[in-house]
Design a protein around this motif. Structure first.
Motif, PDB file in Angstrom:
ATOM      1  N   GLY A  87       0.814  -1.219   0.000  1.00  0.00           N
ATOM      2  CA  GLY A  87       0.000   0.000   0.000  1.00  0.00           C
ATOM      3  C   GLY A  87       0.840   1.257   0.000  1.00  0.00           C
ATOM      4  O   GLY A  87       2.055   1.227  -0.172  1.00  0.00           O
ATOM      5  N   LYS A  88       0.155   2.391   0.180  1.00  0.00           N
ATOM      6  CA  LYS A  88       0.792   3.712   0.287  1.00  0.00           C
ATOM      7  C   LYS A  88       1.547   4.119  -0.975  1.00  0.00           C
ATOM      8  O   LYS A  88       2.513   4.863  -0.917  1.00  0.00           O
ATOM      9  CB  LYS A  88       1.732   3.773   1.493  1.00  0.00           C
ATOM     10  N   VAL A  89       1.113   3.598  -2.131  1.00  0.00           N
ATOM     11  CA  VAL A  89       1.681   4.010  -3.411  1.00  0.00           C
ATOM     12  C   VAL A  89       0.507   4.296  -4.344  1.00  0.00           C
ATOM     13  O   VAL A  89      -0.383   3.462  -4.498  1.00  0.00           O
ATOM     14  CB  VAL A  89       2.575   2.913  -4.036  1.00  0.00           C
ATOM     15  N   SER A  90       0.501   5.501  -4.948  1.00  0.00           N
ATOM     16  CA  SER A  90      -0.607   5.840  -5.842  1.00  0.00           C
ATOM     17  C   SER A  90      -0.595   4.931  -7.056  1.00  0.00           C
ATOM     18  O   SER A  90       0.453   4.395  -7.446  1.00  0.00           O
ATOM     19  CB  SER A  90      -0.491   7.303  -6.291  1.00  0.00           C
ATOM     20  N   GLU A  91      -1.761   4.767  -7.669  1.00  0.00           N
ATOM     21  CA  GLU A  91      -1.877   3.887  -8.826  1.00  0.00           C
ATOM     22  C   GLU A  91      -1.004   4.382  -9.970  1.00  0.00           C
ATOM     23  O   GLU A  91      -0.374   3.589 -10.685  1.00  0.00           O
ATOM     24  CB  GLU A  91      -3.342   3.792  -9.261  1.00  0.00           C
ATOM     25  N   LYS A  92      -0.953   5.722 -10.135  1.00  0.00           N
ATOM     26  CA  LYS A  92      -0.154   6.300 -11.210  1.00  0.00           C
ATOM     27  C   LYS A  92       1.324   5.990 -11.012  1.00  0.00           C
ATOM     28  O   LYS A  92       2.026   5.558 -11.944  1.00  0.00           O
ATOM     29  CB  LYS A  92      -0.368   7.816 -11.255  1.00  0.00           C
ATOM     30  N   LYS A  93       1.803   6.206  -9.771  1.00  0.00           N
ATOM     31  CA  LYS A  93       3.220   5.975  -9.478  1.00  0.00           C
ATOM     32  C   LYS A  93       3.551   4.485  -9.583  1.00  0.00           C
ATOM     33  O   LYS A  93       4.626   4.110 -10.065  1.00  0.00           O
ATOM     34  CB  LYS A  93       3.549   6.497  -8.079  1.00  0.00           C
ATOM     35  N   ARG A  94       2.628   3.631  -9.113  1.00  0.00           N
ATOM     36  CA  ARG A  94       2.859   2.188  -9.188  1.00  0.00           C
ATOM     37  C   ARG A  94       3.022   1.757 -10.650  1.00  0.00           C
ATOM     38  O   ARG A  94       3.925   0.980 -10.976  1.00  0.00           O
ATOM     39  CB  ARG A  94       1.680   1.432  -8.559  1.00  0.00           C
ATOM     40  N   ASN A  95       2.160   2.253 -11.529  1.00  0.00           N
ATOM     41  CA  ASN A  95       2.247   1.909 -12.952  1.00  0.00           C
ATOM     42  C   ASN A  95       3.552   2.386 -13.569  1.00  0.00           C
ATOM     43  O   ASN A  95       4.152   1.702 -14.406  1.00  0.00           O
ATOM     44  CB  ASN A  95       1.061   2.483 -13.713  1.00  0.00           C
ATOM     45  N   GLU A  96       4.013   3.588 -13.167  1.00  0.00           N
ATOM     46  CA  GLU A  96       5.287   4.124 -13.667  1.00  0.00           C
ATOM     47  C   GLU A  96       6.446   3.214 -13.251  1.00  0.00           C
ATOM     48  O   GLU A  96       7.334   2.889 -14.047  1.00  0.00           O
ATOM     49  CB  GLU A  96       5.538   5.539 -13.125  1.00  0.00           C
ATOM     50  N   ILE A  97       6.408   2.797 -11.985  1.00  0.00           N
ATOM     51  CA  ILE A  97       7.482   1.939 -11.456  1.00  0.00           C
ATOM     52  C   ILE A  97       7.487   0.580 -12.146  1.00  0.00           C
ATOM     53  O   ILE A  97       8.540   0.084 -12.555  1.00  0.00           O
ATOM     54  CB  ILE A  97       7.321   1.784  -9.926  1.00  0.00           C
ATOM     55  N   LEU A  98       6.304  -0.011 -12.305  1.00  0.00           N
ATOM     56  CA  LEU A  98       6.211  -1.316 -12.948  1.00  0.00           C
ATOM     57  C   LEU A  98       6.654  -1.255 -14.402  1.00  0.00           C
ATOM     58  O   LEU A  98       7.326  -2.170 -14.896  1.00  0.00           O
ATOM     59  CB  LEU A  98       4.779  -1.857 -12.854  1.00  0.00           C
ATOM     60  N   ALA A  99       6.279  -0.159 -15.089  1.00  0.00           N
ATOM     61  CA  ALA A  99       6.638  -0.010 -16.502  1.00  0.00           C
ATOM     62  C   ALA A  99       8.158   0.124 -16.656  1.00  0.00           C
ATOM     63  O   ALA A  99       8.761  -0.510 -17.538  1.00  0.00           O
ATOM     64  CB  ALA A  99       5.938   1.210 -17.099  1.00  0.00           C
ATOM     65  N   LEU A 100       8.786   0.924 -15.788  1.00  0.00           N
ATOM     66  CA  LEU A 100      10.239   1.109 -15.882  1.00  0.00           C
ATOM     67  C   LEU A 100      10.976  -0.180 -15.496  1.00  0.00           C
ATOM     68  O   LEU A 100      11.983  -0.532 -16.119  1.00  0.00           O
ATOM     69  CB  LEU A 100      10.684   2.259 -14.973  1.00  0.00           C
ATOM     70  N   ALA A 101      10.467  -0.880 -14.486  1.00  0.00           N
ATOM     71  CA  ALA A 101      11.094  -2.140 -14.066  1.00  0.00           C
ATOM     72  C   ALA A 101      11.102  -3.134 -15.218  1.00  0.00           C
ATOM     73  O   ALA A 101      12.106  -3.824 -15.462  1.00  0.00           O
ATOM     74  CB  ALA A 101      10.347  -2.722 -12.868  1.00  0.00           C
ATOM     75  N   GLN A 102       9.987  -3.190 -15.955  1.00  0.00           N
ATOM     76  CA  GLN A 102       9.899  -4.100 -17.096  1.00  0.00           C
ATOM     77  C   GLN A 102      10.830  -3.649 -18.213  1.00  0.00           C
ATOM     78  O   GLN A 102      11.504  -4.467 -18.845  1.00  0.00           O
ATOM     79  CB  GLN A 102       8.464  -4.171 -17.594  1.00  0.00           C
ATOM     80  N   GLU A 103      10.887  -2.337 -18.459  1.00  0.00           N
ATOM     81  CA  GLU A 103      11.729  -1.790 -19.519  1.00  0.00           C
ATOM     82  C   GLU A 103      13.209  -2.068 -19.257  1.00  0.00           C
ATOM     83  O   GLU A 103      13.969  -2.408 -20.172  1.00  0.00           O
ATOM     84  CB  GLU A 103      11.494  -0.284 -19.631  1.00  0.00           C
ATOM     85  N   LEU A 104      13.614  -1.940 -17.997  1.00  0.00           N
ATOM     86  CA  LEU A 104      15.024  -2.129 -17.637  1.00  0.00           C
ATOM     87  C   LEU A 104      15.392  -3.593 -17.405  1.00  0.00           C
ATOM     88  O   LEU A 104      16.558  -3.921 -17.226  1.00  0.00           O
ATOM     89  CB  LEU A 104      15.350  -1.318 -16.368  1.00  0.00           C
ATOM     90  N   GLY A 105      14.374  -4.469 -17.412  1.00  0.00           N
ATOM     91  CA  GLY A 105      14.645  -5.890 -17.193  1.00  0.00           C
ATOM     92  C   GLY A 105      14.958  -6.220 -15.749  1.00  0.00           C
ATOM     93  O   GLY A 105      15.776  -7.104 -15.460  1.00  0.00           O
TER      94      GLY A 105
END
Length: 337
Positions: A30-48
């Protein structure tokens, strides 16, 4: 040049957030906005990005690995059991670390130490046939590591176990031989220190008792006897043996070889039943009758018991005695009716 592994800190620096925020986002906290969570997940996937399993195990105090000690890989029985175990553990997100004892006590002891040092979450073990000491298994329990014994068990170790009903399996085999008319039934038993050996011998004796056939001690042979082949030959020659029940299918094959040398026909003059229903039972001629122990189911039950113990250390002791199945093939005369 080796590519640098992407860390949580790398993602945090790139997005100007704290590593703890990245960790919560990646782990569904918890304690992470949906927008920020999506940004983090997208970058994590992009960087492998891939989670560090060592760091994760230290954080959770779990390695998501299970240790397995088996006597060997060559027997079909153990490979089927392994398949049963893996069908459960892989679905639950666990990896197997497999050690072989080669039926050697010292190797079994060494294997338990290796698995404990690897911080496995639990251990499934088959006691080696040369083992008559169990301090190393007690050490596993004393360390707080769940342990499940399969196929063979020791009354000295209080832990969940899964075995086949060897008494009934042996009884059904010798009962069938007796019903088909056999009166002098040879038995080759396993190593003395194994529970499976004792239970199969007791099943053999009880079936003889049921049919009021005298127990002849000279017709009970030791499988590890250096002169086993000579003793089989002596029995077949001197005791009018018309039936044989063996601790394993491979021992039954020894009887086949001696019978062939003596020109004794199977099953016309000698009916034979083995144990474990290995592939050899369908390859030899005539095909061998045997007792199937349900090794896949044995492994699956053992894995389930271990996961239950891992998830709830206070769970009541679980014990399973699997039914066996007598498989009649060409090596036995048919029972009428």
């Amino acid at each position: 040049m080796k590519k640098k592994r992407i860390s949580i800190t790398d993602i945090a620096n790139a997005l100007n957030v704290t590593p703890s925020t990245v960790s919560r986002a990646l782990n569904g906290g918890g304690k992470v906005s949906e927008k920020k969570r999506n940004e983090i997940l997208a970058l994590a996937q992009e960087l492998g990005y891939r989670p560090n399993p060592i760091a994760k195990s230290l954080l959770e105090n779990k390695t998501h690995t299970i240790g397995l000690i088996i006597p060997e890989f060559t027997h079909h029985f153990y490979s089927r059991m392994l398949s049963g175990i893996e069908s459960i553990t892989s679905g639950a997100g666990y990896q197997l670390l497999i050690c072989t004892s080669n039926e050697n006590e010292n190797q079994e002891i060494k294997s338990t130490q290796i698995l404990l040092d690897a911080r496995v979450d639990g251990i499934i073990a088959i006691i080696s046939k040369m083992n008559d000491k169990f301090e190393h298994l007690q050490e596993v329990l004393d360390s707080g590591t769940p342990l499940v014994l399969v196929d063979r068990f020791s009354e000295e170790i209080e832990t969940p176990y899964v075995i086949s009903d060897d008494f009934k399996g042996a009884f059904s085999a010798v009962d069938y031989l007796s019903q088909s008319g056999c009166k002098n039934i040879l038995h080759i038993k396993g190593p003395d220190n194994l529970s499976t050996t004792f239970n199969r011998l007791m099943g053999y004796k009880e079936a003889l008792r049921k049919h009021e056939i005298e127990l002849k001690e000279e017709l009970v042979l030791e499988s590890n006897d250096a002169n086993l082949v000579e003793k089989i030959r002596f029995c077949l020659t001197n005791y009018l043996v018309d039936g044989a029940f063996t601790y394993s299918d491979y021992l039954a094959f020894e009887i086949y070889k001696v019978a062939s040398e003596l020109k004794i026909k199977i099953p016309e003059q000698l009916s034979v039943i083995g144990y474990a229903d290995e592939p050899i039972s369908t390859y030899i001629n005539p095909t061998l009758s045997s007792v199937n122990q349900q090794p896949f189911e044995m492994g699956a039950f053992g894995a389930n018991y271990l996961l239950n113990k891992i998830n709830n250390p206070e769970i009541a002791l679980e014990i399973k005695n699997l039914e066996t199945r007598l498989v009649i093939r060409e090596s036995c005369k048919k029972v009428e009716g």
